[in-house]
Structures are given as structure tokens and as C-alpha cells.
Design a protein around this motif. Structure first.
Motif, PDB file in Angstrom:
ATOM      1  N   HIS A  24      28.132  32.609  47.270  1.00 26.45           N
ATOM      2  CA  HIS A  24      28.259  32.027  45.938  1.00 26.45           C
ATOM      3  C   HIS A  24      29.635  31.379  45.744  1.00 26.45           C
ATOM      4  CE1 HIS A  24      24.637  34.280  44.916  1.00 26.45           C
ATOM      5  NE2 HIS A  24      25.222  35.393  45.341  1.00 26.45           N
ATOM      6  N   GLU A  25      29.757  30.620  44.667  1.00 26.02           N
ATOM      7  CA  GLU A  25      31.059  30.093  44.245  1.00 26.02           C
ATOM      8  C   GLU A  25      31.735  31.165  43.397  1.00 26.02           C
ATOM      9  OE1 GLU A  25      33.036  26.708  41.298  1.00 26.02           O
ATOM     10  OE2 GLU A  25      30.874  26.626  41.748  1.00 26.02           O
ATOM     11  N   VAL A  26      32.877  31.656  43.864  1.00 27.40           N
ATOM     12  CA  VAL A  26      33.544  32.777  43.198  1.00 27.40           C
ATOM     13  C   VAL A  26      34.901  32.337  42.647  1.00 27.40           C
ATOM     14  CG1 VAL A  26      34.540  35.088  43.504  1.00 27.40           C
ATOM     15  CG2 VAL A  26      32.387  34.493  44.633  1.00 27.40           C
ATOM     16  N   ILE A  27      35.134  32.677  41.388  1.00 28.81           N
ATOM     17  CA  ILE A  27      36.426  32.444  40.732  1.00 28.81           C
ATOM     18  C   ILE A  27      37.049  33.804  40.478  1.00 28.81           C
ATOM     19  CG2 ILE A  27      37.583  31.487  38.696  1.00 28.81           C
ATOM     20  CD1 ILE A  27      34.972  29.725  38.378  1.00 28.81           C
ATOM     21  N   ILE A  28      38.273  33.972  40.956  1.00 32.80           N
ATOM     22  CA  ILE A  28      38.983  35.245  40.788  1.00 32.80           C
ATOM     23  C   ILE A  28      39.848  35.183  39.533  1.00 32.80           C
ATOM     24  CG2 ILE A  28      40.611  36.904  41.801  1.00 32.80           C
ATOM     25  CD1 ILE A  28      38.050  36.629  43.389  1.00 32.80           C
ATOM     26  N   GLY A  29      39.639  36.151  38.644  1.00 36.71           N
ATOM     27  CA  GLY A  29      40.480  36.265  37.461  1.00 36.71           C
ATOM     28  C   GLY A  29      41.340  37.502  37.546  1.00 36.71           C
ATOM     29  N   GLY A  30      42.593  37.393  37.135  1.00 33.43           N
ATOM     30  CA  GLY A  30      43.487  38.543  37.194  1.00 33.43           C
ATOM     31  C   GLY A  30      44.633  38.410  36.210  1.00 33.43           C
ATOM     32  N   ARG A  31      45.217  39.551  35.884  1.00 36.13           N
ATOM     33  CA  ARG A  31      46.337  39.549  34.944  1.00 36.13           C
ATOM     34  C   ARG A  31      47.582  38.928  35.575  1.00 36.13           C
ATOM     35  NH1 ARG A  31      47.629  45.306  32.481  1.00 36.13           N
ATOM     36  NH2 ARG A  31      48.106  45.644  34.670  1.00 36.13           N
TER      37      ARG A  31
END
Length: 200
Positions: A24-31
């Protein structure tokens, strides 16, 4: 699918993200790091993150913190750490993020074994985890656009076992394949309103 993984650079998040990236197309979100910045303890940060990304097919949240300490030491402010971060943070991810999901999209939240089997110094964390379980079962009755919502509840994962083993005597660490599969069951399966438990 286009998937946002909040906490995708963490101990569990990295393993889940690496697997998802193969399909899949994955977007990583983080603080602190990732493709997009997001602090789930702040609604405006959640809104800014989703407005940057646009429409998604799935949201996975593997983030949030709570205070671990003896009950006699916990102050009111200590409880608010978990309430604001792990509980309301994930509630707000659902509340705001669901508006950015395509129809029939999915949301996967994260808790842990403490909701069912608390150990010493986890009064706050156990309380928050249990509340998330109840929230998921209730919001599933009302969430619109055929969106599926589940929560993954894991025991002590293999990679964190050395750090936490003294809190969990006699518990078997959860291997990587079970960790990944629990999230895949929620993301790619048909489950909805479920607490997906892997404790042993």
C-alpha cells in the motif's frame, strides 16, 4: 490503499508500516518525525495533519501515552496525561479523521493487555485502555459512510519485553508476526467494532 500510520516510527509502528509498504501507499505521521507531523494530544495538530494529506482509505493510530506509577503517587494531573493523549487523542483521531476517509475506509486504534489484565503501577493506563475499548464498540454503531473501526490490544511485544518483563511475570512476549497480523486483520479484513486481542 492510501494509509496514514500515526506513530509509524515507533517500536510497533515501524514493523506494521514496513509490512504495509509492501502492498500500500503509506504515510508516516509522528510527533517528532515522519512524513507529516502530528501530536494527537492537540486537536489542531490532528486537523492540520489530515488537511495536508487529504483523502485516505485507512487510518492506523499506534500512539499515545499514559503515566505509570503507584496509585498512591498519582495526582489528578498525572491522570490527565493519559486522558488527553492516549484516550482523547485517539478519540479525536476518529472524530476528525473520519471526515477524511473514503467510504468504506477503516480506522484502527491501539490499546493493550492492561485493559483486561492490569498490573501494578498501571491504574491510569488500564483505565484509559478500557475506555478506548468501550468507545470503539459504541462509535461503531453510529460512524457513517460504512467506515469500519477496530482496536488492536496487544500483550507485551517481543521488542519491548526486556524493558517491561518485570511488570509482567509469566507473560509470553508477542512475536512480530502476531503484532503485524493483528493490524492487518483490522485494516484489510472485514471486522468492525472489534477488540482484536493478542495476549499470548
Amino acid at each position: 490503499m492510501k494509509i496514514l500510520v500515526i506513530g509509524g516510527n515507533g517500536t510497533i509502528g515501524k514493523k506494521v508500516s514496513n509490512y504495509l509498504m509492501t502492498k500500500h501507499e503509506v504515510i508516516i505521521g509522528g510527533r517528532l518525525s515522519g512524513d507529516v507531523k502530528i501530536d494527537i494530544s492537540k486537536s489542531e495538530s490532528i486537523e492540520n495533519c489530515f488537511s495536508q494529506i487529504g483523502k485516505l482509505d485507512a487510518i492506523v493510530c499506534i500512539a499515545g501515552e499514559a503515566k505509570w506509577d503507584a496509585f498512591k503517587n498519582l495526582t489528578e494531573e498525572d491522570y490527565y496525561i493519559g486522558l488527553k493523549s492516549k484516550l482523547m487523542g485517539q478519540v479525536n483521531v476518529v472524530r476528525i479523521g473520519s471526515k477524511y476517509l473514503n467510504p468504506k475506509g477503516s480506522i484502527t486504534l491501539s490499546t493493550g493487555i492492561l485493559a483486561d489484565y492490569p498490573v501494578e503501577k498501571t491504574t491510569s493506563a488500564a483505565m484509559v485502555n478500557g475506555a478506548i475499548h468501550s468507545f470503539v464498540k459504541a462509535v461503531d454503531l453510529e460512524i457513517e459512510n460504512e467506515i469500519r473501526i477496530n482496536v488492536v490490544s496487544l500483550g507485551v511485544v517481543q521488542d519491548a519485553y526486556e524493558k517491561y518483563k518485570d511488570y509482567f511475570p509469566g507473560h509470553n512476549p508477542i512475536p512480530t508476526d502476531k503484532v503485524i497480523n493483528s493490524y492487518i486483520k483490522s485494516i484489510e479484513g472485514k471486522n468492525r467494532g472489534q477488540i482484536i486481542r493478542y495476549y499470548d
